[in-house]
Design an enzyme around this catalytic site. Sequence first.
Site, PDB file in Angstrom:
ATOM      1  CG  LEU A   1    -113.936 -51.434  22.323  1.00 54.82           C
ATOM      2  CD1 LEU A   1    -114.987 -52.412  21.791  1.00 54.82           C
ATOM      3  CD2 LEU A   1    -113.903 -50.186  21.425  1.00 54.82           C
TER       4      LEU A   1
ATOM      5  NE  ARG B   1    -112.290 -42.089  17.376  1.00 56.11           N
ATOM      6  CZ  ARG B   1    -112.723 -43.080  16.598  1.00 56.11           C
ATOM      7  NH1 ARG B   1    -113.514 -42.808  15.570  1.00 56.11           N
ATOM      8  NH2 ARG B   1    -112.363 -44.320  16.842  1.00 56.11           N
TER       9      ARG B   1
ATOM     10  N   GLY C   1     -88.166 -23.884  30.449  1.00 60.88           N
ATOM     11  CA  GLY C   1     -86.796 -24.355  30.651  1.00 60.88           C
ATOM     12  C   GLY C   1     -86.716 -25.325  31.820  1.00 60.88           C
ATOM     13  N   GLY C   2     -85.685 -25.143  32.637  1.00 61.68           N
ATOM     14  CA  GLY C   2     -85.479 -26.045  33.762  1.00 61.68           C
ATOM     15  C   GLY C   2     -86.677 -26.076  34.691  1.00 61.68           C
TER      16      GLY C   2
ATOM     17  CD  GLU D   1    -113.015 -41.605  23.640  1.00 61.50           C
ATOM     18  OE1 GLU D   1    -113.636 -41.243  22.626  1.00 61.50           O
ATOM     19  OE2 GLU D   1    -113.362 -41.304  24.797  1.00 61.50           O
ATOM     20  N   GLY D   2    -108.892 -44.690  20.204  1.00 65.09           N
ATOM     21  CA  GLY D   2    -108.314 -44.880  18.876  1.00 65.09           C
ATOM     22  C   GLY D   2    -107.033 -44.091  18.749  1.00 65.09           C
TER      23      GLY D   2
END
Lengths: 384, 261, 396
Positions: free
Chosen positions: A124, A242, A339-340, A363-364
């Site tokens: 699309l 969706r 954390g790290g 998808e939007g």
Amino acid sequence: MDYFLTEEQQMIRDLARQIAQEKIVPVRAELDEKEEFPWEIMKVLAESDMCGLYIPEVYGGMGGGCFELCLATEEISRACGGVAVCYAASGLGTYPILLFGNEAQKQKYLPDIASGKKLAAFGLTESEAGSDAGGIQTTAVADGDHYVLNGTKQWITNGGEADTYTVVAMTDKVKGSRGASTFIVEKGWEGFSFGKKEKKMGIRCSSTTELIFRNCRVPKENLLAREGMGFIVAMKTLDCTRPGIGAQAVGIAQGALDEALSYARRRVQFGKPISSFQAIQHMLADMATQIEAARALVYATARHVDSGARNVSKVSAMCKLFAADMCMKVTTDAVQILGGYGYMREYPVEKMMRDAKITQIYEGTNQIQRNVIALQLIKESASK
Amino acid sequence: MKIIVCIKQVPATTQVKINPETNTLVREGVESIINPYDAYAIEEGVRLRERCGGTVTVLTMGPPQAETALREAISLGADEAVLLSDRAFAGSDTWATSYTLAQGIKKIGDFDLIVCGKQAIDGDTAQVGPGIAEFLDIPFVAYIRKIEEIDDSLLRVERLMDEGYEVIESKLPALITVVKEINEPRLPSLRGKLNAKKAEITSWNLKDLGVTEDSVGLPASPTKVVKIFTPPPRGSGETLTGSTPEIVDKLVAQLKQDRVV
Amino acid sequence: MSIKVLAEKCIACEVCIPACPYGAISIEGEVAVIGDECTLCGSCVEVCATEAIMIIDEREAKGDLSSYRGVWIFAEQRRGQVSSVAYELLGEGRKLADKLGQPLAAVLLGNNVQEAAQQLIYYGADEVYLADDPVLEDFHDDSYAQVLTELINEYKPNIVLTGATAIGRSFIPKVAVKLHTGLTADCTQLEINPESKLLEQTRPAFGGNIMATILCPYNRPQMATVRHKVMKQAVCDKSRKGKIITKEIDAGKLTLRTRLIELVEEITDTVNLTEADIIVSGGRGLGKPENFKLIEDLAKVLGGAVGASRPTVDAGWIPYSHQVGQTGKTVCPKLYIACGISGAIQHLAGMQSSDVIVAINTDPEAPIFNVATYGIVGDLFDIVPALTQRFKEVLG
């Protein structure tokens, strides 16, 4: 929580979980690093009958619906959001055929997709037509018993890897959004090629490419529905898929919570596991609560879609919106808890946070979802 | 080709621990699984059927719950399943187990090949496979890592030995035990799982097998377990000190005592 | 033949419930009830404080067991070379034979193996039963099982020990079935009970989580297999004398249904990390890539695999396939030797379920010591080569 799954739905969930644990977890970091399409895993999913969950039994599927697809997508996403999108995007490419295909088209294309022999993709988006699908430039011009397609689709998931493509092109530009039509195009047809594979932030094992049409002749019997129905096909398809993005988001977030929990229990600071600190406990509690809320909404929406309800755009947008925002928050918090270590590629949460981001975009975008929801709200209110 | 695969339901052993205070087995949360080596046997049976046609029958002896393992085998591709279950079978050692399974196989009848895993992970004895072959008086080849060729009457296999492998030819019917190198078992399929749920499991007891009570179970078992105990507990964080040779001496002695070298 | 709960003794304390490995016990009313899942393993009998559970065993000896005399070991050979496990069996067999006051014998099957027979006498066999025939050149389950069974039927030994090798584990179960006697696999300890004179055979079960002692009270011979390197080798004494008893083979009478086509020897240098029983791992403490040689040497002597910590892999000292830890492989060997590895959380995640962990590190505060069975605070460059040298001597 007990979502009252049927025995078959429990089997789907358990089997998807087993595949995720045994086949996906061990390779997900490598797939991400190498940006390699997970064909091995697609094969396993195919052999396990996971590719046709939502396809009727007469076409070789398992006869379930959107909900079954969501259950599998969630479990796969829990291990790897990238693999999940390769799997789920095939559903996105298939839904137009499922919803609008005639008998001959269904018989020709669905069995190979249901068996997992072939993947599908949906075309699309274009460079000038993202959220504004009205900007589509690709054209389809009738010529005898064919349409001739010209133009370029952008960022198409499963591009190059799928065999079956459902593509939206303009048959009558003057009519704007009412001038779009959807076609089934097969990989290998003359005039149909693929652009470069995009380098992405997350879901890196999935393939994202351009679809390039140069005088590609598509037989008229491959037109889905009627001329001018292209946008309706696209919108109805997205309504059904969706919840799948919602499920992907729930899965990724759940995977991140799993990691954060297990780390917090092991990691000792100030002589105690960090899970004993209230700061961490509250984060974990919020994460779990948000995940459960999103899951409940996704499941309810998927069941609503499967019930055959006519207007599902609003709830479908809601579940995608809520789950995706939740996923971004939860994965970010998971990185924070680690954390790290969380910031390093050594641990999987860094990848989960990268994978999470796309759920707010594709998808939007979540902004478009809000538009859809608001429009519908206003419409409903006005008609009272 | 008619293939029989013998399997055993076992506890997932890594989870079986002994409570050091009470000296009892802690079995909370211990699941039962198909003995992992038997999973290779099932997969090889199914592959042979896919190659040569025929049927795969899975067979087990055990309590009624062992049916779960048989259903799982069906979800992995087996066609039929037979459970040998009777209170009289309790207390079977490897002799009695081999005997009982052999009687079950005779009742199934008319087989070409029997496939077993090389051993079960709970007992680790590796005795039941050869035992069955002996009771049935058929050739036996252990530790198969590859089936090179098979036809109606002859089997050519690679047998894993301590120093390499042997290529062996055997007449059929025969019994083989397989090692993990032979294949990578598939995951179940959804259709397989649905089939397994519906499948009818044949169940045979002592009477069905037509054998006497004293030829099975504890009465027929020559061995007797007289004591079960925890191995000496793992020393927690013992620090070895001294000069390098002293440390090395202590460590080597400890490791030998622990039987890890 | 059954298991019984004595209702008057049972106090419903529920101790037996978790003790049952098969989940067969429940409490109904005020008394323990044993369900069909019971395999008569006896775990509950062991733990019952009030002696309320008993296994009623009505088995009895068949025939005259006292006519079975002598300790036999099966002397495995490949191409005329006696396997070292046979000498270990002779070492153990000697102890058992002396305790029983019975002779120790070896059984040798093969082709042109007279010399090997003599060797077995040097290592302690009083007698060697020798079946020397071309048909026994290669190992086949059929022929070996038949010949050994015939010998046992003819000479009636009290105890028969075999190595738990590929060959031993393959054909001995058939012999036990033919003789209808008990066979205990992979024994780690053998004792003669001073009163009953029975062979107490102790072996690991449930993946080594528990040990079981097993008897074979009513049948003869008492048979066991013993794993390689568990027992101590006998000492060679070339002045020893013994008797060689030759068994004539009628090849025509042997059923042979398998044929050896080819023997392919495979010696692999690299041991698969996840399958290895022993892993020696190196970390940043090695200083530079060349020093992995120290790790490899030790691994080689122990027949183990080489592992590595993440920093060494990242630095390109050793390929990724050797990495142990969160992003590497998860391993569970019997013995894990960590050399110069501090024990970062991601490394521990991949190896802490090893049976025995040895840690060698200069830093006494290194987290690796928290999971170590044996910790050595010291310089790996001293200790590792010394260990290698020592193991070379000990393991030959």
